[in-house]
Design a protein around this motif. Structure first.
Motif, mmCIF file in Angstrom:
data_model
loop_
_atom_site.group_PDB
_atom_site.id
_atom_site.type_symbol
_atom_site.label_atom_id
_atom_site.label_comp_id
_atom_site.label_asym_id
_atom_site.label_seq_id
_atom_site.Cartn_x
_atom_site.Cartn_y
_atom_site.Cartn_z
ATOM 1 N N ALA A 294 -7.648 42.584 -30.416
ATOM 2 C CA ALA A 294 -8.512 41.474 -30.837
ATOM 3 C C ALA A 294 -9.566 41.279 -29.755
ATOM 4 C CB ALA A 294 -7.695 40.201 -31.014
ATOM 5 N N LYS A 295 -10.817 41.235 -30.134
ATOM 6 C CA LYS A 295 -11.879 41.042 -29.143
ATOM 7 C C LYS A 295 -11.798 39.644 -28.536
ATOM 8 C CE LYS A 295 -15.379 44.265 -30.852
ATOM 9 N NZ LYS A 295 -16.812 44.409 -31.236
ATOM 10 N N ILE A 296 -12.399 39.498 -27.375
ATOM 11 C CA ILE A 296 -12.380 38.217 -26.675
ATOM 12 C C ILE A 296 -13.806 37.809 -26.327
ATOM 13 C CG2 ILE A 296 -12.078 39.310 -24.411
ATOM 14 C CD1 ILE A 296 -10.318 36.942 -23.615
ATOM 15 N N ALA A 297 -14.093 36.520 -26.431
ATOM 16 C CA ALA A 297 -15.415 35.994 -26.071
ATOM 17 C C ALA A 297 -15.232 34.829 -25.110
ATOM 18 C CB ALA A 297 -16.167 35.535 -27.318
ATOM 19 N N PHE A 298 -16.091 34.768 -24.096
ATOM 20 C CA PHE A 298 -16.085 33.665 -23.142
ATOM 21 C C PHE A 298 -17.173 32.670 -23.544
ATOM 22 C CE2 PHE A 298 -14.449 37.352 -20.941
ATOM 23 C CZ PHE A 298 -13.360 36.867 -20.229
ATOM 24 N N VAL A 299 -16.811 31.398 -23.650
ATOM 25 C CA VAL A 299 -17.767 30.366 -24.059
ATOM 26 C C VAL A 299 -17.926 29.361 -22.922
ATOM 27 C CG1 VAL A 299 -18.303 28.551 -25.721
ATOM 28 C CG2 VAL A 299 -17.161 30.651 -26.485
ATOM 29 N N ILE A 300 -19.173 29.130 -22.533
ATOM 30 C CA ILE A 300 -19.497 28.227 -21.436
ATOM 31 C C ILE A 300 -20.330 27.066 -21.965
ATOM 32 C CG2 ILE A 300 -20.681 28.028 -19.213
ATOM 33 C CD1 ILE A 300 -18.131 29.728 -19.155
ATOM 34 N N ILE A 333 -21.051 33.546 -23.707
ATOM 35 C CA ILE A 333 -21.951 32.764 -24.548
ATOM 36 C C ILE A 333 -22.058 31.340 -24.018
ATOM 37 C CG2 ILE A 333 -22.518 32.107 -26.916
ATOM 38 C CD1 ILE A 333 -22.067 35.145 -26.479
ATOM 39 N N LYS A 334 -23.272 30.869 -23.856
ATOM 40 C CA LYS A 334 -23.484 29.469 -23.462
ATOM 41 C C LYS A 334 -23.823 28.657 -24.703
ATOM 42 C CE LYS A 334 -27.320 27.927 -21.520
ATOM 43 N NZ LYS A 334 -28.412 27.608 -20.578
ATOM 44 N N LYS A 335 -23.104 27.556 -24.904
ATOM 45 C CA LYS A 335 -23.349 26.694 -26.060
ATOM 46 C C LYS A 335 -23.682 25.290 -25.582
ATOM 47 C CE LYS A 335 -21.127 27.221 -29.869
ATOM 48 N NZ LYS A 335 -20.111 27.238 -30.944
ATOM 49 N N GLU A 336 -24.699 24.716 -26.200
ATOM 50 C CA GLU A 336 -25.106 23.362 -25.844
ATOM 51 C C GLU A 336 -25.832 22.735 -27.028
ATOM 52 O OE1 GLU A 336 -28.095 23.352 -22.759
ATOM 53 O OE2 GLU A 336 -28.869 25.286 -23.427
ATOM 54 N N GLY A 337 -26.164 21.456 -26.890
ATOM 55 C CA GLY A 337 -26.929 20.789 -27.930
ATOM 56 C C GLY A 337 -26.126 19.768 -28.713
ATOM 57 N N ALA A 338 -26.799 19.133 -29.660
ATOM 58 C CA ALA A 338 -26.199 18.031 -30.415
ATOM 59 C C ALA A 338 -25.134 18.491 -31.400
ATOM 60 C CB ALA A 338 -27.302 17.269 -31.156
ATOM 61 N N LEU A 339 -25.138 19.776 -31.772
ATOM 62 C CA LEU A 339 -24.217 20.249 -32.791
ATOM 63 C C LEU A 339 -22.915 20.794 -32.228
ATOM 64 C CD1 LEU A 339 -26.780 22.052 -35.138
ATOM 65 C CD2 LEU A 339 -25.883 19.723 -35.313
ATOM 66 N N PHE A 353 -12.882 27.698 -18.136
ATOM 67 C CA PHE A 353 -13.615 28.424 -19.165
ATOM 68 C C PHE A 353 -12.847 28.391 -20.480
ATOM 69 C CE2 PHE A 353 -11.047 31.498 -16.824
ATOM 70 C CZ PHE A 353 -10.442 32.269 -17.809
ATOM 71 N N LEU A 354 -13.555 28.633 -21.543
ATOM 72 C CA LEU A 354 -12.988 28.650 -22.893
ATOM 73 C C LEU A 354 -13.041 30.089 -23.388
ATOM 74 C CD1 LEU A 354 -13.943 26.184 -25.771
ATOM 75 C CD2 LEU A 354 -13.805 28.636 -26.202
ATOM 76 N N ILE A 355 -11.964 30.545 -24.022
ATOM 77 C CA ILE A 355 -11.955 31.891 -24.590
ATOM 78 C C ILE A 355 -11.614 31.851 -26.073
ATOM 79 C CG2 ILE A 355 -11.467 33.218 -22.504
ATOM 80 C CD1 ILE A 355 -8.511 33.133 -23.195
ATOM 81 N N GLU A 356 -12.316 32.683 -26.808
ATOM 82 C CA GLU A 356 -12.010 32.919 -28.220
ATOM 83 C C GLU A 356 -11.257 34.238 -28.265
ATOM 84 O OE1 GLU A 356 -12.879 30.955 -30.756
ATOM 85 O OE2 GLU A 356 -14.545 29.713 -30.032
ATOM 86 N N VAL A 357 -9.983 34.184 -28.587
ATOM 87 C CA VAL A 357 -9.168 35.397 -28.662
ATOM 88 C C VAL A 357 -9.018 35.792 -30.125
ATOM 89 C CG1 VAL A 357 -6.963 36.471 -28.103
ATOM 90 C CG2 VAL A 357 -7.914 34.733 -26.577
ATOM 91 N N GLY A 358 -9.719 36.868 -30.498
ATOM 92 C CA GLY A 358 -9.634 37.333 -31.876
ATOM 93 C C GLY A 358 -10.240 36.363 -32.867
#
Length: 399
Positions: A294-300, A333-339, A353-358
């Motif tokens: 399962a791929k992994i993504a790092f979210v900041i 991936i950097k996420k920001e904003g009102a949504l 940090f936050l990770i999306e596993v699969g």
């Protein structure tokens, strides 16, 4: 002669129109900044970075402002390459007022269509194949699913480890001084291969078969590598319902878990929030050496004023994954904003940090291979950092 006079008149009118438009634009900004200053002086709680001024001006790139100033300043204008065509007054006004750019098609769709919240995302480091069409998407269960007191029925193919089926609210570490804290803001994020009769990613929710199983496995894998780990599998959704809160308040609730853990255990250094993506299998799965991962993504969180520190750690882990497990990481991936939440509790520590596993279609076998890979690269980073900080002990051999 008459034709020449007409052209001269039209040219004069056009120049006059441009000058008036520029004057109005400048005057508008002066008035807005003046008003913000007055409001701030009357009530200090109103900070400039949260006013409409900031929201309007942050949409204008520095390059655009530079070219705008160059229109009336010959010295600046001379430094701009002759190959670059300066934007028109119309382009500048449209960009500042609407955040629409003809050169960026995302600007026409990003804030209007459901699922297009990627507009508030920035790819800090792209993984193999990662682009704006396949960035992680957060699952948002309907109000009915969120408030449901019954779990979906499980399929017969659910075979969890015995340890996974004995989850307590708090899973203690083997170590007296755990360094890593694992928690789950969206505790009930589950997986379609194990849910009978469920095919909607947003409805893939379960109180027992969910991302907490990944955290418990990662804890085991980290401790096999000598890193004390604490897991908090508190059901955030239950806590929200008990308080009468809504699903978007999940991070507010999980924040209390992190703060409590930090207060009770001063040895905690790293904070990992585990999620799963709602993307389908083609975007979340890869084969490495004949095995499915399962791929992994790092979210900041970009709304964290010190997000660079968190991003640095994520980039280090992403880089190690790329070297040892090519294609496994989807990037940072950097996420920001009102949504979106925009902080994800990462303002509490530079090592969070936050990770999306699969994703919703992945199996535990695939995801456990991924958490093992993460444990490998994290332990390399961890023990290297320990030596830099003066702890010269060698890491134990992985079991």
């Amino acid at each position: 002669m008459k034709s020449f006079k007409n052209r001269s008149y039209v040219l004069t009118v056009n120049i006059s129109t441009v000058i008036k438009a520029g004057f109005i634009c400048i005057l508008t900004f002066i008035i807005m900044f003046s008003l913000s200053g007055i409001i701030s002086s009357l009530k200090p709680g109103y900070q400039v970075n949260s006013t409409i001024i900031h929201k309007a001006t942050k949409n204008i790139s520095s390059k655009l402002l530079f070219q705008f100033l160059a229109a009336d300043t010959q010295m600046i204008n001379a430094s701009i390459s002759s190959r670059e065509k300066p934007p028109s007054i119309f382009t500048i006004l449209l960009n500042s007022a609407t955040n629409i750019s003809f050169k960026d098609p995302r600007s026409f769709l990003g804030r209007e269509l459901p699922g297009f919240t990627f507009f508030d995302s920035e790819i800090l480091v792209a993984g193999e194949g990662t682009n704006f069409t396949n960035l992680p998407i957060e699952s948002v269960p309907s109000d009915k699913v969120f408030k449901s007191k019954k779990d979906p029925k499980l399929k017969n193919n659910v075979h969890l480890d015995e340890k996974d089926n004995k989850k307590d609210k708090k899973v203690l570490s083997k170590s007296d001084k755990p360094s890593v804290f694992i928690y789950f803001t969206h505790t009930r994020e589950s997986f379609l291969p194990y849910l009978d009769g469920v095919d909607d990613p947003n409805a893939a929710q379960h109180s027992k078969v969910n991302v907490t199983n990944l955290g418990i496995k990662l804890k085991e894998q980290l401790e096999d590598r000598g890193i004390g780990t604490l897991v908090d599998s508190t059901d955030v959704q239950s806590e929200l319902l008990a308080k009468g809160w809504k699903y978007p308040q999940s991070y507010q609730e999980s924040r209390e878990l992190v703060q409590t853990a930090m207060a009770r255990n001063r040895n905690l250094q790293y904070f990992i929030d585990i999620h799963r993506d709602s993307r389908r299998k083609k975007d979340t799965t890869i084969s490495i050496n004949g095995k499915s991962y399962a791929k992994i993504a790092f979210v900041i969180g970009g709304n964290n004023p010190n997000y660079e520190k968190n991003a640095h750690l994520a980039k280090q882990l992403d880089n190690r994954l790329k070297k040892n497990y090519k294609g496994l990481s989807r990037g940072v991936i950097k996420k920001e904003g009102a949504l979106t939440n925009g902080k994800f509790n990462q303002d509490l520590s530079g090592n969070a940090f936050l990770i999306e596993v699969g994703g919703v279609d992945n199996t535990f076998d695939e995801m456990y291979r991924t958490t093992a890979a993460l444990a490998d690269v994290f332990s390399e980073y961890y023990w290297q950092a320990e030596k830099v900080n003066g702890n010269q002990s060698d890491p134990p051999a992985a079991k």
